[in-house]
Design a protein around this motif. Structure first.
Motif, short mmCIF file in Angstrom:
data_model
loop_
_atom_site.label_atom_id
_atom_site.label_comp_id
_atom_site.label_asym_id
_atom_site.label_seq_id
_atom_site.Cartn_x
_atom_site.Cartn_y
_atom_site.Cartn_z
N PRO A 503 0.80 -1.24 0.00
CA PRO A 503 0.00 0.00 0.00
C PRO A 503 0.83 1.28 0.00
CG PRO A 503 -0.02 -1.02 2.17
CD PRO A 503 0.63 -2.00 1.25
N VAL A 504 2.02 1.23 0.53
CA VAL A 504 2.82 2.45 0.68
C VAL A 504 3.35 2.94 -0.68
CG1 VAL A 504 4.90 3.44 1.73
CG2 VAL A 504 3.43 1.91 3.06
N HIS A 505 3.57 2.01 -1.61
CA HIS A 505 4.19 2.39 -2.87
C HIS A 505 3.26 2.28 -4.08
CE1 HIS A 505 7.61 1.10 -0.25
NE2 HIS A 505 8.07 2.26 -0.66
N THR A 506 2.08 1.74 -3.90
CA THR A 506 1.20 1.47 -5.04
C THR A 506 0.39 2.71 -5.42
OG1 THR A 506 1.02 -0.86 -4.42
CG2 THR A 506 -0.69 0.01 -5.84
N PHE A 507 0.28 2.94 -6.74
CA PHE A 507 -0.59 4.01 -7.22
C PHE A 507 -1.10 3.67 -8.61
CE2 PHE A 507 3.68 5.16 -8.55
CZ PHE A 507 3.54 5.70 -9.81
N ASN A 508 -2.22 4.28 -8.93
CA ASN A 508 -2.89 4.18 -10.23
C ASN A 508 -3.15 2.74 -10.68
OD1 ASN A 508 -3.15 6.93 -10.52
ND2 ASN A 508 -1.25 7.18 -11.69
N PRO A 509 -3.95 2.00 -9.91
CA PRO A 509 -4.42 0.70 -10.40
C PRO A 509 -5.49 0.91 -11.47
CG PRO A 509 -5.38 1.18 -8.26
CD PRO A 509 -4.43 2.31 -8.55
N THR A 510 -5.42 0.14 -12.54
CA THR A 510 -6.30 0.35 -13.70
C THR A 510 -7.78 0.23 -13.35
OG1 THR A 510 -4.59 -0.38 -15.25
CG2 THR A 510 -6.89 -0.55 -15.98
N TYR A 511 -8.13 -0.82 -12.65
CA TYR A 511 -9.55 -1.02 -12.34
C TYR A 511 -10.10 0.12 -11.51
CZ TYR A 511 -13.69 -3.06 -10.07
OH TYR A 511 -14.94 -3.29 -9.58
N GLU A 512 -9.38 0.51 -10.48
CA GLU A 512 -9.87 1.59 -9.62
C GLU A 512 -9.94 2.92 -10.36
OE1 GLU A 512 -8.95 -1.63 -6.77
OE2 GLU A 512 -8.08 -0.91 -8.64
N LEU A 513 -9.00 3.17 -11.26
CA LEU A 513 -9.09 4.39 -12.08
C LEU A 513 -10.38 4.40 -12.90
CD1 LEU A 513 -5.41 4.69 -13.37
CD2 LEU A 513 -6.57 6.34 -11.89
N ALA A 514 -10.70 3.27 -13.49
CA ALA A 514 -11.92 3.18 -14.29
C ALA A 514 -13.16 3.36 -13.43
CB ALA A 514 -11.97 1.83 -15.01
N TYR A 515 -13.16 2.72 -12.27
CA TYR A 515 -14.32 2.77 -11.38
C TYR A 515 -14.50 4.19 -10.83
CZ TYR A 515 -17.70 -0.05 -8.63
OH TYR A 515 -18.84 -0.63 -8.12
N TRP A 516 -13.41 4.86 -10.53
CA TRP A 516 -13.47 6.24 -10.02
C TRP A 516 -14.13 7.16 -11.05
CZ3 TRP A 516 -12.18 4.63 -5.51
CH2 TRP A 516 -11.91 5.50 -4.47
N GLN A 517 -13.66 7.06 -12.29
CA GLN A 517 -14.20 7.92 -13.34
C GLN A 517 -15.68 7.64 -13.56
OE1 GLN A 517 -12.65 7.23 -17.28
NE2 GLN A 517 -13.36 9.19 -18.07
N TRP A 518 -16.05 6.37 -13.62
CA TRP A 518 -17.45 6.01 -13.86
C TRP A 518 -18.34 6.52 -12.73
CZ3 TRP A 518 -21.14 3.25 -11.20
CH2 TRP A 518 -22.30 2.93 -11.91
N ALA A 519 -17.95 6.28 -11.48
CA ALA A 519 -18.81 6.63 -10.35
C ALA A 519 -18.97 8.14 -10.20
CB ALA A 519 -18.24 6.03 -9.06
N LEU A 520 -17.90 8.89 -10.40
CA LEU A 520 -18.02 10.35 -10.31
C LEU A 520 -18.90 10.89 -11.44
CD1 LEU A 520 -14.40 11.38 -9.25
CD2 LEU A 520 -16.50 11.64 -7.91
N THR A 521 -18.81 10.27 -12.60
CA THR A 521 -19.67 10.68 -13.72
C THR A 521 -21.14 10.43 -13.39
OG1 THR A 521 -17.91 10.22 -15.33
CG2 THR A 521 -20.18 10.30 -16.16
N VAL A 522 -21.44 9.29 -12.80
CA VAL A 522 -22.81 8.99 -12.42
C VAL A 522 -23.29 9.94 -11.32
CG1 VAL A 522 -24.31 7.24 -11.38
CG2 VAL A 522 -22.67 6.59 -13.15
N ALA A 523 -22.43 10.25 -10.36
CA ALA A 523 -22.81 11.18 -9.30
C ALA A 523 -23.19 12.55 -9.88
CB ALA A 523 -21.67 11.33 -8.29
#
Length: 705
Positions: A503-523
Motif C-alpha cells: 500500500p505504501v508504494h502502489t498508485f494508479n491501479p487500472t480497475y480503480e481508475l476506471a471505477y473512479w471515473q465512472w462513479a463520479l460521472t454517475v454522481a
C-alpha cells in the motif's frame, strides 16, 4: 399435510405461469439437489435471507461433528451477535498506525504487532463482535441394541431439496426401519417447522435434541465448540428456552402438534421426547428471536404453508433462464449452477445488512461482512428483476454513514469513506489489507444507480442522494495532484482489488481508475437529474484523472508495477485489471484491443490456483464485452479448485472456505449480462456462442451498464 401444501403451490403456479415462455416449475424441479449418502460437503439449507438452517442427511442437525470440516450445520441470523467481555478496556484508537503518504500523515486501522497491548487490541476488535451459531437441532435415535445411532448407522439415504417449495424431504433407515423428515423455514420469522414420520416414534426411539454451543472466537466457527459450560446459560421455561452469553440474550420458542415431554438433560442440552401416537407422526416448530416473544410461534402446518407460498412467488417472479434445449455438454451443469445460486443467495444474502462471505451457514472472518464483496452479493438481484432484495442491504449504509464520515475526517478527506471489514454497526475492524482497499467505495453509487434505473422514480434520487454525494465527495478528495505530469493520481496509500500490492508504494491501479471515473460521472448525473449544478471539483477529477497505465500493448495492474506480468508476486490473486471493462462499461480511456491483449496475456501467465470464486464471472463479463463468448463460457468452466460448485450448489474454495457466496452472486450477474447484455449492446445473448449448440431462453433479466 404435504399434499395440501403442494396443492397451494400448484394453484399459484398455474395462475402465474400462463403468460410465461419458460415452464419455471420444471426448470427449478429438474435442478433439485438429490443426496444419496452422507457427505460433509453436501449439507442442505433452508432459510429466508435473514435466517438460515443447515441440515445433514437426517433433515436436521443430528451429526454436527461429522460436517464441521465440510459445510457445517449452522443456525445463524442477521441479529445473532456476541462479544467477549472487554475486560482490558481496549480502545479502537490503539489499533491505529500513522503513515506518511503523499505529504500527509494518515492513520489506518491495521494489524499492528507492537506494542503488545496494541496487538491484543487488534485481536479483540477483529474477533468482536462475532456472529453466533444459535444452536443445533438434531435427531437422537436409539438403535435396537440400546446405543445411540451414529452417522454410519444412517442407511438408504434419499434426500431432496425441493427448491420450488423451499423445503427439504429426507428419508433414511435405521435398523431397517424408515424415517422421513420434512424441514421448512418460515419466510418472515426466524424459525423452522419439522415433521417426523416413523414407526420408531411408537417405540420412543426418536427424540429431538437441542444443543447450544459457545462461540470459539476463531476465524471460522462451525458451531461445534462447547467451551466452558459455566460461561453461558440455557434456561428452560414453559414453551421457551432463554440463552444467556455474557451480555447477549436470545430466545428459542418451541411448539408441538402432538404430545411430548421436554427436559433440560445437561447444562446446554434440551431433549424433546415425543409421546407415541397411532399415526407415528410428530410435528414441531422452533423459532429464534433476539427479544422475548409475545405471541405463540407458528406451528408446523403454518410454517410449511408460509414457506411454500413465499417460494412459489419467488420463482414465478423475477428473472429465469432455461438452457434445456441446448446440445452443448456444459449447458446442463450451467443451468444447475444458475438455479442453485438463485436459491442460495436468496436464503443466505437477502437480509437488511451486507452478508458475510459464508452467508448464514458458518462464520468466516468472525462473521463480519466485507463491503468490497457487497457488489458480488447483491447486484445480481437488480439484474434479475428483484431490486427490492438489493435495496434491503443498500439501506444499511444510512445506519453506518456517520462511521464512514468519521474515518474520512480522521484521515483528512471529505465525505464518506466506506468501511471494509466491519460489523452491523459499521465499526472498522483492524486489517492491514482491508484498511487500504478503496474499490468498495464506488459500489454504493453503482447499487444506487441500479435502484434508480429499476424504477426511474425521483423518490429514489431523493432517498439516496446524500449517500451518493457523500461517497463522491470522498472520491474527489482522495486523488493526489501530480504537478509534474499534470494529472490526478490514485495513491500512494492504497491496495487494489488484487490484494498482493504494497500500500505504501502502489498508485494508479487500472480497475480503480476506471471505477473512479465512472462513479463520479454517475454522481454528476444524479445532480443534474435533481436540478442541481455539476460539482466543478468532480468534473476536474473526471477530466484529469490519470490515464490507465499500459506497456507493451497491455494494461498494467498498477502504474507502480511495470513488471506485473513477469514478477510472480503480481500474477496471483484476482486478475482485477479486467474489471475496468467487466462490471463497468466502456469509457473514453478504454482501448478494446489493448484490453483483449490483456485478457489473453492473463490467460497465459496467471497462477490460477491463487484465484477466488468471483474471478471467473469477472472474466466472463470482460470476455462478453470483448465479443468473445467462447472465452466467456471457458471462464465460467475453468478447471480450477476455486471454481468448484458442490452438489448443494455452493462455490467451494478450500478447506477454510468450503462455501463462498460471492462466487454464486458473481455467476448470476455474469449470466444476466451474457443473456440480456449491457447498454449499447446490439447482440442477442452476447455471452453465448452462435454455434448452434446453445439454445438460451430467458425472461425478466435486465442489462448491465
Amino acid at each position: 399435510m404435504k399434499k395440501w401444501i403442494l396443492l397451494i403451490a400448484g394453484s399459484l403456479f398455474i395462475h402465474s405461469s400462463r403468460a410465461q415462455a419458460i415452464n419455471r416449475y420444471d426448470l427449478v424441479h429438474r435442478n433439485n439437489p438429490h443426496i444419496d449418502k452422507a457427505d460433509p460437503l453436501s449439507s442442505l439449507s433452508v432459510g429466508n435471507g435473514h435466517f438460515a438452517f443447515t441440515v445433514d442427511v437426517t433433515g436436521l442437525q443430528s451429526f454436527p461433528a461429522y460436517y464441521e470440516k465440510g459445510v457445517p450445520l449452522g443456525t445463524q441470523s442477521e441479529w445473532g451477535w456476541h462479544s467477549f467481555p472487554n475486560t482490558e478496556n481496549y480502545r479502537r484508537e490503539e489499533t491505529l498506525k500513522e503513515y506518511d503518504l503523499n505529504g500527509k500523515k494518515i492513520t489506518y486501522c491495521v494489524q499492528v504487532k507492537e506494542p503488545e497491548r496494541s496487538r491484543k487490541a487488534v485481536d479483540y476488535f477483529r474477533i468482536n463482535p462475532h456472529r453466533l451459531q444459535l444452536g443445533n437441532i438434531g435427531l437422537e435415535i436409539t438403535k435396537k441394541d440400546g446405543t445411540l445411532a451414529t452417522i454410519e448407522d444412517i442407511k438408504n439415504v434419499d434426500q431432496i431439496l425441493d427448491m420450488w417449495g423451499g423445503f427439504i424431504e429426507s428419508r433414511f433407515t435405521i435398523d431397517g426401519v424408515w424415517v422421513k423428515v420434512l424441514t421448512y423455514a418460515h419466510q418472515q420469522q426466524d424459525g423452522i417447522g419439522v415433521e417426523i414420520s416413523s414407526q420408531l416414534l411408537k417405540e420412543k426411539r426418536i427424540a429431538i435434541k437441542l444443543h447450544f454451543p459457545y462461540p470459539n472466537g476463531d476465524f471460522k466457527d462451525a458451531g461445534t465448540f462447547d467451551g466452558d459450560s459455566t460461561k453461558h446459560q440455557t434456561v428452560l421455561n414453559d414453551g421457551l428456552i432463554h440463552r444467556i452469553l455474557d451480555t447477549t440474550n436470545y430466545y428459542v420458542q418451541y411448539g408441538f402438534m402432538q404430545p411430548a415431554n421436554i427436559t433440560l438433560r445437561r447444562a446446554h442440552d434440551v431433549v424433546v421426547q415425543p409421546t407415541p401416537t397411532a399415526d407415528s407422526v410428530f410435528s414441531a416448530s422452533f423459532y429464534f428471536s433476539k427479544n422475548k416473544p409475545r405471541a405463540a410461534a407458528p406451528d408446523f402446518v403454518a410454517t410449511a404453508a408460509n414457506c411454500t407460498t413465499a417460494w412459489v412467488k419467488f420463482w414465478t417472479t423475477g428473472g429465469a433462464i432455461d438452457l434445456s434445449g441446448s446440445t452443448n455438454e456444459r449447458a446442463k451443469e450451467l443451468e444447475r449452477r444458475i438455479v442453485l445460486s438463485q436459491y442460495l443467495t436468496r436464503i443466505q444474502c437477502a437480509a437488511d445488512f451486507p452478508p458475510q462471505e459464508t452467508g448464514l451457514t458458518y462464520n468466516s472472518w468472525y462473521g463480519k461482512p466485507h463491503l468490497e464483496m457487497h457488489w458480488w452479493h447483491a447486484v445480481h438481484y437488480a439484474l434479475w428483476g428483484r431490486p427490492e432484495l438489493m435495496e434491503k442491504s443498500l439501506d444499511w449504509y444510512f445506519k453506518v454513514a456517520n462511521g464512514a464520515r468519521d474515518i474520512a475526517k480522521r484521515q483528512g478527506f471529505e465525505g464518506l469513506r466506506w468501511q471494509k471489514m466491519t460489523d452491523h454497526d459499521g465499526k472498522e475492524a483492524p486489517s492491514s489489507v482491508g484498511a487500504f482497499l478503496i474499490w468498495q467505495e464506488p459500489h454504493l453509487i453503482y447499487m444506487a444507480e441500479l435502484a434508480y434505473r429499476a424504477k426511474k422514480d425521483k423518490k429514489i434520487l431523493q432517498k439516496y442522494k446524500d449517500l451518493v454525494f457523500g461517497t463522491a465527495a470522498f472520491m474527489a478528495s482522495f486523488p493526489t495532484w501530480d504537478p509534474v505530469n499534470k494529472r490526478y493520481n490514485l495513491g500512494k496509500g492504497l491496495i487494489p482489488a488484487q490484494e498482493c500490492f504494497d500500500p505504501v508504494h502502489t498508485f494508479n491501479p487500472t480497475y480503480e481508475l476506471a471505477y473512479w471515473q465512472w462513479a463520479l460521472t454517475v454522481a454528476q448525473q444524479w445532480r443534474e437529474r435533481l436540478g442541481m449544478p455539476r460539482e466543478k471539483k468532480w468534473d476536474n477529477i473526471i477530466k484529469n484523472l490519470s490515464k490507465w497505465p499500459q506497456a507493451n500493448g497491455v494494461y498494467l495492474a498498477t502504474e507502480s508495477t511495470p513488471d506485473c506480468y513477469t514478477n510472480e508476486r503480481y500474477i496471483t490473486d484476482h486478475p482485477a485489471v479486467l474489471g475496468a471493462y467487466s462490471t463497468l462499461p466502456a469509457c473514453d480511456r478504454l482501448d478494446t484491443t489493448v484490453m483483449k491483449n490483456t485478457y489473453n496475456l492473463i490467460l497465459k501467465v496467471w497462477k490460477w490456483e491463487t484465484t477466488w470464486g468471483w474471478d471467473f464471472p469477472l472474466m466472463a463479463m470482460t470476455a462478453t464485452r470483448l465479443h468473445m463468448p467462447d472465452k466467456a463460457l471457458d471462464a465460467l468452466f475453468m478447471p480450477v479448485k476455486t471454481n468448484t460448485f458442490l452438489l448443494n450448489g455452493h462455490n467451494y474454495q478450500d478447506d477454510r472456505l468450503t462455501i463462498y457466496l460471492p462466487g454464486n452472486g458473481g455467476l448470476l450477474s455474469a449470466i444476466a449480462m451474457m443473456c440480456a447484455g449491457y447498454d449499447n449492446n446490439k447482440t442477442d445473448n452476447p455471452g453465448f456462442p452462435k454455434d448452434g449448440s446453445w439454445k438460451v431462453k430467458w425472461e425478466g433479466l435486465k442489462p448491465m451498464f
